[in-house]
Design a protein around this motif. Structure first.
Motif, PDB file in Angstrom:
ATOM      1  N   GLY A   1       0.763  -1.242   0.000  1.00 17.83           N
ATOM      2  CA  GLY A   1       0.000   0.000   0.000  1.00 17.83           C
ATOM      3  C   GLY A   1       0.792   1.290   0.000  1.00 17.83           C
ATOM      4  O   GLY A   1       0.216   2.362   0.092  1.00 17.83           O
ATOM      5  N   GLY A   2       2.100   1.238  -0.093  1.00 17.68           N
ATOM      6  CA  GLY A   2       2.894   2.465  -0.158  1.00 17.68           C
ATOM      7  C   GLY A   2       2.847   3.255   1.136  1.00 17.68           C
ATOM      8  O   GLY A   2       3.158   2.733   2.204  1.00 17.68           O
ATOM      9  N   PHE A   3       2.404   4.505   1.050  1.00 14.25           N
ATOM     10  CA  PHE A   3       2.422   5.375   2.215  1.00 14.25           C
ATOM     11  C   PHE A   3       1.528   4.846   3.333  1.00 14.25           C
ATOM     12  O   PHE A   3       1.815   5.033   4.510  1.00 14.25           O
ATOM     13  N   ALA A   4       0.460   4.160   2.985  1.00 13.49           N
ATOM     14  CA  ALA A   4      -0.475   3.626   3.985  1.00 13.49           C
ATOM     15  C   ALA A   4       0.052   2.364   4.673  1.00 13.49           C
ATOM     16  O   ALA A   4      -0.519   1.907   5.651  1.00 13.49           O
ATOM     17  N   SER A   5       1.134   1.817   4.190  1.00  9.58           N
ATOM     18  CA  SER A   5       1.679   0.580   4.742  1.00  9.58           C
ATOM     19  C   SER A   5       2.274   0.793   6.123  1.00  9.58           C
ATOM     20  O   SER A   5       2.967   1.775   6.380  1.00  9.58           O
ATOM     21  N   GLY A   6       2.023  -0.154   7.008  1.00  6.18           N
ATOM     22  CA  GLY A   6       2.616  -0.110   8.335  1.00  6.18           C
ATOM     23  C   GLY A   6       4.025  -0.654   8.367  1.00  6.18           C
ATOM     24  O   GLY A   6       4.710  -0.566   9.389  1.00  6.18           O
ATOM     25  N   PHE A   7       4.491  -1.208   7.260  1.00 11.98           N
ATOM     26  CA  PHE A   7       5.824  -1.796   7.223  1.00 11.98           C
ATOM     27  C   PHE A   7       6.943  -0.758   7.249  1.00 11.98           C
ATOM     28  O   PHE A   7       8.108  -1.106   7.361  1.00 11.98           O
ATOM     29  N   PHE A   8       6.586   0.539   7.172  1.00 14.04           N
ATOM     30  CA  PHE A   8       7.625   1.571   7.278  1.00 14.04           C
ATOM     31  C   PHE A   8       8.316   1.506   8.640  1.00 14.04           C
ATOM     32  O   PHE A   8       9.429   1.992   8.801  1.00 14.04           O
ATOM     33  N   LEU A   9       7.676   0.870   9.616  1.00 14.37           N
ATOM     34  CA  LEU A   9       8.283   0.719  10.940  1.00 14.37           C
ATOM     35  C   LEU A   9       9.594  -0.066  10.877  1.00 14.37           C
ATOM     36  O   LEU A   9      10.443   0.069  11.754  1.00 14.37           O
ATOM     37  N   GLY A  10       9.761  -0.871   9.842  1.00 15.81           N
ATOM     38  CA  GLY A  10      11.011  -1.597   9.657  1.00 15.81           C
ATOM     39  C   GLY A  10      12.204  -0.652   9.550  1.00 15.81           C
ATOM     40  O   GLY A  10      13.313  -0.980   9.998  1.00 15.81           O
ATOM     41  N   PHE A  11      11.979   0.522   8.990  1.00 18.54           N
ATOM     42  CA  PHE A  11      13.059   1.507   8.906  1.00 18.54           C
ATOM     43  C   PHE A  11      13.481   1.981  10.290  1.00 18.54           C
ATOM     44  O   PHE A  11      14.653   2.266  10.523  1.00 18.54           O
ATOM     45  N   TYR A  12      12.536   2.085  11.214  1.00 18.56           N
ATOM     46  CA  TYR A  12      12.872   2.488  12.585  1.00 18.56           C
ATOM     47  C   TYR A  12      13.782   1.442  13.240  1.00 18.56           C
ATOM     48  O   TYR A  12      14.756   1.788  13.906  1.00 18.56           O
ATOM     49  N   LEU A  13      13.435   0.182  13.042  1.00 23.41           N
ATOM     50  CA  LEU A  13      14.255  -0.882  13.630  1.00 23.41           C
ATOM     51  C   LEU A  13      15.663  -0.882  13.051  1.00 23.41           C
ATOM     52  O   LEU A  13      16.644  -1.012  13.781  1.00 23.41           O
TER      53      LEU A  13
ATOM     54  N   PHE B   1      11.291  11.105  12.857  1.00 23.01           N
ATOM     55  CA  PHE B   1      11.503  10.151  13.949  1.00 23.01           C
ATOM     56  C   PHE B   1      12.689   9.224  13.673  1.00 23.01           C
ATOM     57  O   PHE B   1      13.324   8.746  14.613  1.00 23.01           O
ATOM     58  N   LEU B   2      13.003   8.989  12.411  1.00 23.23           N
ATOM     59  CA  LEU B   2      14.194   8.200  12.099  1.00 23.23           C
ATOM     60  C   LEU B   2      15.435   8.869  12.679  1.00 23.23           C
ATOM     61  O   LEU B   2      16.286   8.220  13.288  1.00 23.23           O
ATOM     62  N   PHE B   3      15.530  10.176  12.498  1.00 24.85           N
ATOM     63  CA  PHE B   3      16.690  10.915  12.995  1.00 24.85           C
ATOM     64  C   PHE B   3      16.650  11.060  14.516  1.00 24.85           C
ATOM     65  O   PHE B   3      17.687  11.048  15.175  1.00 24.85           O
ATOM     66  N   LEU B   4      15.426  11.184  15.056  1.00 23.43           N
ATOM     67  CA  LEU B   4      15.288  11.273  16.509  1.00 23.43           C
ATOM     68  C   LEU B   4      15.610   9.950  17.192  1.00 23.43           C
ATOM     69  O   LEU B   4      15.912   9.932  18.376  1.00 23.43           O
ATOM     70  N   ILE B   5      15.537   8.876  16.460  1.00 24.51           N
ATOM     71  CA  ILE B   5      15.945   7.570  16.985  1.00 24.51           C
ATOM     72  C   ILE B   5      17.462   7.418  16.883  1.00 24.51           C
ATOM     73  O   ILE B   5      18.123   6.973  17.814  1.00 24.51           O
TER      74      ILE B   5
END
Length: 191
Positions: free
Chosen positions: A98-110, A156-160
């Motif tokens: 789903g692109g922007f609507a995808s929850g898998f973007f959280l993988g970038f945080y990890l 939030f990526l940078f804040l992490i």
């Protein structure tokens, strides 16, 4: 057989908390992918795409951990190679869910958190920037982007990356001081 056992003991004695984190990331990623397929109402063509993505993921994980087993002395380099494959994996998950609507973007945080912890804040910030760029590409490919939400997510990526990387540096310095004090104490006890 004894060579493999010796190798296993060598790897086991060199294992660190970050190594457990990298392994846990892979287990969580696979479980999340399979869980999403089981729970979400997913069209048949999406299921086959996700099965191929999961096959890609399992393949590079098995090859990477085999390489780690035999070349544990090069683990920092191997984890950097893993990062490239992990980024491709998360990109594919986002594109096919789903692109922007995808929850898998959280993988970038990890990925950002683990690499910040393992390599420090500079590498963490670089990984955060790369993750933001790949997320942007994945979103452009599939769906329109909501600029404010995109900026919040990537910020939030940078804040992490920054605090985890700085804490990691402090921990590393403290560990080196403790090891130095232990060596000094050991030498003075011998004298």
């Amino acid at each position: 057989m004894s060579t493999l056992k010796t190798r296993y003991e060598s790897v086991r004695s060199s294992f660190e908390i970050a190594d457990i984190g990298f392994l846990a990331l892979r287990v969580i990623a696979l479980a999340g992918t399979v869980g999403w397929l089981l729970v979400a109402p997913v069209p048949r063509e999406t299921v086959s795409s996700f099965l191929r993505i999961a096959g890609f993921f399992l393949s590079y994980c098995i090859l990477g951990y085999a390489l780690l087993f035999f070349r544990f002395d090069r683990k920092r380099d191997i984890y950097r190679i893993f990062l490239l494959f992990d980024l491709a994996f998360v990109y594919q998950l986002i594109v096919h869910s789903g692109g922007f609507a995808s929850g898998f973007f959280l993988g970038f945080y990890l990925l950002t958190a683990l690499h910040s912890f393992y390599y420090g804040y500079r590498s963490g910030l670089i990984v955060a920037a790369v993750c933001a760029a790949i997320y942007l590409l994945a979103c452009f490919r599939v769906s329109p982007i909501e600029p404010v939400d995109f900026l919040l997510r990537t910020t939030f990526l940078f804040l992490i990356a920054l605090p985890i990387g700085l804490l990691s540096a402090i921990l590393r310095e403290d560990k080196e001081k403790i090891e130095s004090l232990n060596r000094d104490l050991s030498e003075s006890l011998e004298t």
